[in-house]
Design an enzyme around this catalytic site. Sequence first.
Site, PDB file in Angstrom:
ATOM      1  N   HIS A  81       0.769  -1.451  -0.666  1.00 28.13           N
ATOM      2  CA  HIS A  81      -0.240   0.215   0.235  1.00 28.13           C
ATOM      3  C   HIS A  81       1.047   1.089  -0.211  1.00 28.13           C
ATOM      4  O   HIS A  81       0.261   2.567  -0.159  1.00 28.13           O
ATOM      5  CB  HIS A  81      -0.890  -0.095   0.988  1.00 28.13           C
ATOM      6  CG  HIS A  81      -0.443   0.616   2.793  1.00 28.13           C
ATOM      7  ND1 HIS A  81       0.227  -0.934   3.329  1.00 28.13           N
ATOM      8  CD2 HIS A  81       0.224   1.278   3.557  1.00 28.13           C
ATOM      9  CE1 HIS A  81       0.644  -0.380   4.426  1.00 28.13           C
ATOM     10  NE2 HIS A  81       0.450   0.816   4.370  1.00 28.13           N
TER      11      HIS A  81
HETATM   12  C1  UD1 Z   1      -2.862   5.788   6.166  1.00 30.56           C
HETATM   13  C2  UD1 Z   1      -1.000   5.724   5.784  1.00 30.56           C
HETATM   14  C3  UD1 Z   1       0.112   5.196   6.271  1.00 30.56           C
HETATM   15  C4  UD1 Z   1      -0.746   3.452   6.673  1.00 30.56           C
HETATM   16  C5  UD1 Z   1      -1.424   2.692   6.207  1.00 30.56           C
HETATM   17  C6  UD1 Z   1      -2.216   2.176   7.022  1.00 30.56           C
HETATM   18  C7  UD1 Z   1      -0.547   8.262   6.367  1.00 30.56           C
HETATM   19  C8  UD1 Z   1       0.608   9.660   5.423  1.00 30.56           C
HETATM   20  N1  UD1 Z   1      -0.805   7.171   5.607  1.00 30.56           N
HETATM   21  O1  UD1 Z   1      -1.959   5.367   4.456  1.00 30.56           O
HETATM   22  O2  UD1 Z   1       0.759   5.195   6.635  1.00 30.56           O
HETATM   23  O3  UD1 Z   1       0.568   2.692   6.524  1.00 30.56           O
HETATM   24  O4  UD1 Z   1      -2.908   4.333   5.956  1.00 30.56           O
HETATM   25  O5  UD1 Z   1      -3.028   1.210   5.994  1.00 30.56           O
HETATM   26  O6  UD1 Z   1      -1.811   8.456   6.990  1.00 30.56           O
HETATM   27  N2  UD1 Z   1      -9.522   4.501   1.444  1.00 30.56           N
HETATM   28  C9  UD1 Z   1     -10.448   3.674   1.464  1.00 30.56           C
HETATM   29  N3  UD1 Z   1     -11.207   3.899   2.231  1.00 30.56           N
HETATM   30  C10 UD1 Z   1     -10.456   3.606   3.353  1.00 30.56           C
HETATM   31  C11 UD1 Z   1      -9.566   4.189   4.096  1.00 30.56           C
HETATM   32  C12 UD1 Z   1      -9.256   4.693   2.448  1.00 30.56           C
HETATM   33  O7  UD1 Z   1     -11.281   3.695   0.338  1.00 30.56           O
HETATM   34  O8  UD1 Z   1     -11.207   3.179   4.902  1.00 30.56           O
HETATM   35  C13 UD1 Z   1      -8.662   4.741   0.059  1.00 30.56           C
HETATM   36  C14 UD1 Z   1      -9.272   5.782  -0.530  1.00 30.56           C
HETATM   37  O9  UD1 Z   1      -9.360   6.460  -1.901  1.00 30.56           O
HETATM   38  C15 UD1 Z   1      -7.870   7.313   0.370  1.00 30.56           C
HETATM   39  C16 UD1 Z   1      -6.596   6.276   0.246  1.00 30.56           C
HETATM   40  O10 UD1 Z   1      -7.158   5.345   0.817  1.00 30.56           O
HETATM   41  O11 UD1 Z   1      -7.535   8.438  -1.030  1.00 30.56           O
HETATM   42  C17 UD1 Z   1      -5.697   6.367   0.722  1.00 30.56           C
HETATM   43  O12 UD1 Z   1      -5.892   6.623   2.003  1.00 30.56           O
HETATM   44  P1  UD1 Z   1      -5.234   7.379   3.070  1.00 30.56           P
HETATM   45  O13 UD1 Z   1      -5.905   7.346   4.980  1.00 30.56           O
HETATM   46  O14 UD1 Z   1      -4.785   8.650   2.561  1.00 30.56           O
HETATM   47  O15 UD1 Z   1      -3.519   6.276   2.766  1.00 30.56           O
HETATM   48  P2  UD1 Z   1      -3.065   4.972   3.265  1.00 30.56           P
HETATM   49  O16 UD1 Z   1      -2.545   5.001   1.944  1.00 30.56           O
HETATM   50  O17 UD1 Z   1      -4.058   4.834   3.606  1.00 30.56           O
HETATM   51  N1  UDP Z   2      -3.725  -6.302   8.842  1.00 27.85           N
HETATM   52  C1  UDP Z   2      -4.950  -6.728   8.993  1.00 27.85           C
HETATM   53  N2  UDP Z   2      -5.910  -7.541   7.740  1.00 27.85           N
HETATM   54  C2  UDP Z   2      -4.695  -6.934   6.438  1.00 27.85           C
HETATM   55  C3  UDP Z   2      -4.180  -6.416   5.974  1.00 27.85           C
HETATM   56  C4  UDP Z   2      -3.205  -6.261   7.426  1.00 27.85           C
HETATM   57  O1  UDP Z   2      -5.818  -7.127   9.885  1.00 27.85           O
HETATM   58  O2  UDP Z   2      -5.516  -7.460   5.179  1.00 27.85           O
HETATM   59  C5  UDP Z   2      -3.207  -6.108  10.114  1.00 27.85           C
HETATM   60  C6  UDP Z   2      -1.421  -6.438  10.466  1.00 27.85           C
HETATM   61  O3  UDP Z   2      -1.972  -7.829  10.610  1.00 27.85           O
HETATM   62  C7  UDP Z   2      -1.064  -5.119  11.400  1.00 27.85           C
HETATM   63  C8  UDP Z   2      -1.764  -4.219  10.319  1.00 27.85           C
HETATM   64  O4  UDP Z   2      -2.502  -4.410  10.246  1.00 27.85           O
HETATM   65  O5  UDP Z   2      -1.173  -5.256  12.294  1.00 27.85           O
HETATM   66  C9  UDP Z   2      -0.861  -3.478   9.877  1.00 27.85           C
HETATM   67  O6  UDP Z   2      -1.439  -2.554   9.211  1.00 27.85           O
HETATM   68  P1  UDP Z   2      -1.182  -1.333   7.463  1.00 27.85           P
HETATM   69  O7  UDP Z   2      -0.304  -2.627   7.371  1.00 27.85           O
HETATM   70  O8  UDP Z   2      -2.321  -1.216   7.294  1.00 27.85           O
HETATM   71  O9  UDP Z   2      -0.195  -0.340   8.154  1.00 27.85           O
HETATM   72  P2  UDP Z   2       1.482   0.064   8.307  1.00 27.85           P
HETATM   73  O10 UDP Z   2       1.768  -0.998   9.530  1.00 27.85           O
HETATM   74  O11 UDP Z   2       1.749   0.048   7.269  1.00 27.85           O
HETATM   75  O12 UDP Z   2       1.439   1.433   9.297  1.00 27.85           O
END
Ligand code: UD1
Ligand code: UDP
Length: 370
Positions: free
Chosen positions: A209
């Site tokens: 991601h």
């Molecule tokens: C965010 C965090 C990242 C973390 C990740 C965990 C920031 C800058 N980034 O990235 O550090 O590793 O979360 O998963 O805070 N979206 C949906 N549904 C949701 C959430 C997001 O559809 O419930 C989609 C939207 O199109 C959105 C995109 O995902 O624009 C990105 O979401 P965003 O929270 O901005 O950043 P992440 O890539 O999720």
């Molecule tokens: N995770 C989950 N379901 C998924 C993928 C990840 O429950 O389909 C959990 C994973 O076990 C970990 C957390 O999500 O506890 C990690 O989150 P993510 O990778 O979104 O964020 P990051 O750690 O990179 O910030």
Amino acid sequence: MKILNVVGARPNFMKIAPLMAEYSRRDNIHAILVHTGQHYDDTMSHLFFEELGIPKPDINLGVGSCSHAVQTAEIMKRFEPVLIGHKPDVVVVVGDVNSTIACGLVATKLGIKLAHVEAGLRSFDRSMPEEINRILTDIISDLLFCTEQAGVDNLLAEGVASEKIHLVGHVMIDTLLSHLKRSWQSTIVEDLWRQYCLDGDGFAVLTLHRPSNVDDPVVFSRILDALNIIQKDLPILFPAHPRTRKSISSLGLQAKVERLTNLHLMEPVGYLDFLKLQATAKIVLTDSGGIQEETTILKVPCITLRENTERPVTVSLGSNQVVGTDTEKIIAAYRKITSGKFKEPQVPPLWDGHAAERIVSILEEKLGVC
Ligand code: UD1
Ligand code: UDP
């Protein structure tokens, strides 16, 4: 003592769960939980509250997705009146997402003490949005709780006073250790085996991601080329983050992904299911931060599809290899693991399931409540 806690995005929920549980065991703590709404899909948020027994948030700011500036600003605007109304003794933020810095900044500007859980981690790559969030949150925090020694060293090198820094272990690992047994009841592996008519004696798990991987068609294609080779040997189970799903279609990669017939793309799965998938996988490929750490405890080989990690103990002691995104390097790392060249990982210091207890005791001691 009134402690106001902030969550926003998926990895925050695993980190806050043991803290909320620990507060409830102490008589003198009134804990408030604020969800910024940065993540909002059921599979990215709601599900974890149920599975991890996190109390329903007292307030949901309902911010949703937008650009970094708008998201950060909206969280700040909506969080400020909450803090003014509740007047907590301390605000606790976790991790490195936009919600972390946005709420941290509001707290510090109002003169409220700020505690950062998972402080000091540095990838030394400022093109990562999380690196900026980490550096800024750490600078303004009064109490900094580190998961590993590298975090302490980084903070000291940046001039943070040593009395603010506490090496406490890892709340995300508290959650893993307390849910591992329950995760064995998950039937996800059998279910997916049937659903995708899989055969053979193992599978790989993939998560992706990071914007640097999934928003760049060249990098994403290089990773897919490596996955194409790996899926010829092993089924790859791929619970895809919503950002990644959107990128696959907006970057025109749908056909390329569909050609990988043994790569199985699915919705993100719940925590217990994902724990079961990780624990039983032959190999995990990821660009997640938390998954590098969870695979270390689960002793499952992890190939990190990034050029760096802010969690070096997962490499020095754990099961992680930082491999990058070059097709040939990913395939070589995979072959090395499947040929049995895999060092036995060790558990990093203090990753023992008691980090939340340590943090709450320090909060009580430092904020004057005994
Ligand atoms: C965010 C965090 C990242 C973390 C990740 C965990 C920031 C800058 N980034 O990235 O550090 O590793 O979360 O998963 O805070 N979206 C949906 N549904 C949701 C959430 C997001 O559809 O419930 C989609 C939207 O199109 C959105 C995109 O995902 O624009 C990105 O979401 P965003 O929270 O901005 O950043 P992440 O890539 O999720
Ligand atoms: N995770 C989950 N379901 C998924 C993928 C990840 O429950 O389909 C959990 C994973 O076990 C970990 C957390 O999500 O506890 C990690 O989150 P993510 O990778 O979104 O964020 P990051 O750690 O990179 O910030």
